[in-house]
Design an enzyme around this catalytic site. Sequence first.
Site, mmCIF file in Angstrom:
data_model
loop_
_atom_site.group_PDB
_atom_site.id
_atom_site.type_symbol
_atom_site.label_atom_id
_atom_site.label_comp_id
_atom_site.label_asym_id
_atom_site.label_seq_id
_atom_site.Cartn_x
_atom_site.Cartn_y
_atom_site.Cartn_z
ATOM 1 C CE LYS A 194 61.745 54.828 15.536
ATOM 2 N NZ LYS A 194 62.535 54.508 16.608
ATOM 3 N N GLY A 247 56.466 62.605 20.414
ATOM 4 C CA GLY A 247 57.908 62.854 20.522
ATOM 5 C C GLY A 247 57.954 64.476 20.602
ATOM 6 C CB SER A 248 60.791 66.407 20.144
ATOM 7 O OG SER A 248 61.594 65.812 18.869
ATOM 8 C CB THR A 249 58.087 70.590 18.885
ATOM 9 O OG1 THR A 249 57.060 70.564 19.816
ATOM 10 C CG2 THR A 249 57.422 71.584 17.805
ATOM 11 N N GLY A 252 58.480 65.976 15.059
ATOM 12 C CA GLY A 252 57.072 66.230 14.526
ATOM 13 C C GLY A 252 57.239 67.033 13.452
ATOM 14 C CD GLU A 270 51.275 64.074 23.202
ATOM 15 O OE1 GLU A 270 51.884 65.169 23.469
ATOM 16 O OE2 GLU A 270 51.818 63.078 24.041
ATOM 17 C CB CYS A 305 54.623 65.650 26.628
ATOM 18 S SG CYS A 305 53.175 64.618 26.925
#
Length: 513
Positions: A194, A247-249, A252, A270, A305
């Site tokens: 995606k 993406g973002s924490t 995640g 990541e 990042c």
Amino acid sequence: MGSDLTTSVQLGNGKTITLPSGLYINGEWVKPAKGVTLDVYNPATNKVIAQVYEGDAEDVDAAVKAARAAFEKDDRSWGFGSPQNRAKLLNKLADLVDENAELLSAIEATDQGKTYTSALYGDIPGVSQTIRYYAGWADKITGKTYNSIPGTFSHTRYEPIGVCGQIIPWNFPALMFAWKIGPALATGNTIVMKTAETTPLSALKIAELIHEAGFPPGVFNLVTGRGPTAGQAIADHMDIDKVAFTGSTFTGRRIMESAAKSNLKKVTLELGGKSPNIIFGDVKSIKEAAEWAIFAIGANVGQVCTAGSRLLVEETIAEEFTKEFVALTEKIKVGDPFDAGSTQGPLNSEGHFEKVKGWIKTAVEDGATVATGGKDISSNNNGGYFLSPTVFTNVKAGHRILENEVFGPVVSIQTFKTEEEAVEIANSTQYGLAAGIFSDSATRLNRLNTKIRAGTVWNNMYNFASPTIPFGGYKQSGIGRENGEVALLNYLEVKSVIANGGEIRSPFAGLSG
Ligand code: NAP
Ligand code: MG
């Protein structure tokens, strides 16, 4: 905008091209079950430039079925077939990416907002290098033999995990596509990918190249769509064996929760960062250190990042360094990504633009000083999401800007007196993705390289990466590593075979009768 399964795209360089707009499932372009479309914007103009389809849970399910069938197919056409064949297909894909480098760079600059030059010399060559690097690994994956149980032939086999869900972000859409597919395909897995809602276009083009390269149907499937629907469906799916996410924490964490609550699919993440860039008073050249610091925070408009968003400067040179750094910041040419003079394009989306401006406001509220920038300059730039590069001084412990990833051209400068203090501040966040250390002392660099808690530490440079070198985060910056040999393990199961050599008798031999 084009036929049912294609869209015309107005590129930022004035040209119009046609791209597939469907979902790519089982080797075919198809419409999603609900037929809903998604507008694609050019962030430099805030105008709609294309329409693609929005897939959701039903489409993810169809893609998983295709990926499962391709994985299980008992004809040695893929995962349990010839690794040389997989390498050949990957190399063919890498060649096709190179042949289409200018087009892919123009698509990326238009859809993402990065400068055309940075896409042409950075992102797109990175895509083909990554795919080629992993093509080279396909036939070099070997197990071990063990002599520890006499009379047995004991060995390990490395096997593909199965169906992998891959969710990619919008900051390096094509490059993250390659980082994900390279190790997964080299090892014989199948994929449901995606793309990020705001940057589907380069993935559609690369999927077209995957088709042209001749990968078996169902090996790679693409579902363009939104995070909370299509993305969430991947994280929740009971027949996806592994999910890889960048993406973002925040997201995640949700993906890991969903994996835990569904089928315990394997997870690699990541995530974000708040990386320190430490400048010691003994640097050879303050000017050069300041130039690297500009690259550390300014590359890709800070939407990286690993962005060096916390500058830690030794007090002895703080004044001179800050002056130099602010002067260089003011020289950054913000403008049209296709203008050869631009060194910084727009932020990627309107929502993200608002978020970054919000962090600037927060920093001011907390008492930080704007040394330069901080301005919405969209009105001088066709309404695109342009922001002047921003430097904060007088930033103190407890300021929210020090703990939260801004993901924009916004940097804070703090000062320190001793090496110990620098290390303490550097390691003081929830993140541990990257760090930079600038010093002319090799012993100091060696000492600090072990003390900094981060997945990548640069010495007297910043933001260089390679498909051959592991990349990932300590602490809440992620789980696992991408790139390099180590990333292959993200996509492999280890099977131990312990086989009787013919001489070991049954444990019950002699007990009966
Ligand atoms: P995000 O939500 O983490 O998005 C990354 C990917 O995850 C996108 O494909 C997104 O889809 C998808 N996603 C969102 N919600 C999901 C869910 N519930 N389940 C599965 N997938 C989901 O990040 P963002 O909202 O685009 O940006 C927010 C912040 O994340 C940024 O400001 C930045 O700090 C950080 N970020 C970090 C990186 C990195 O390289 N580490 C990259 C991008 C962003 P949609 O795009 O359709 O929402
Ligand atoms: Mg999102």
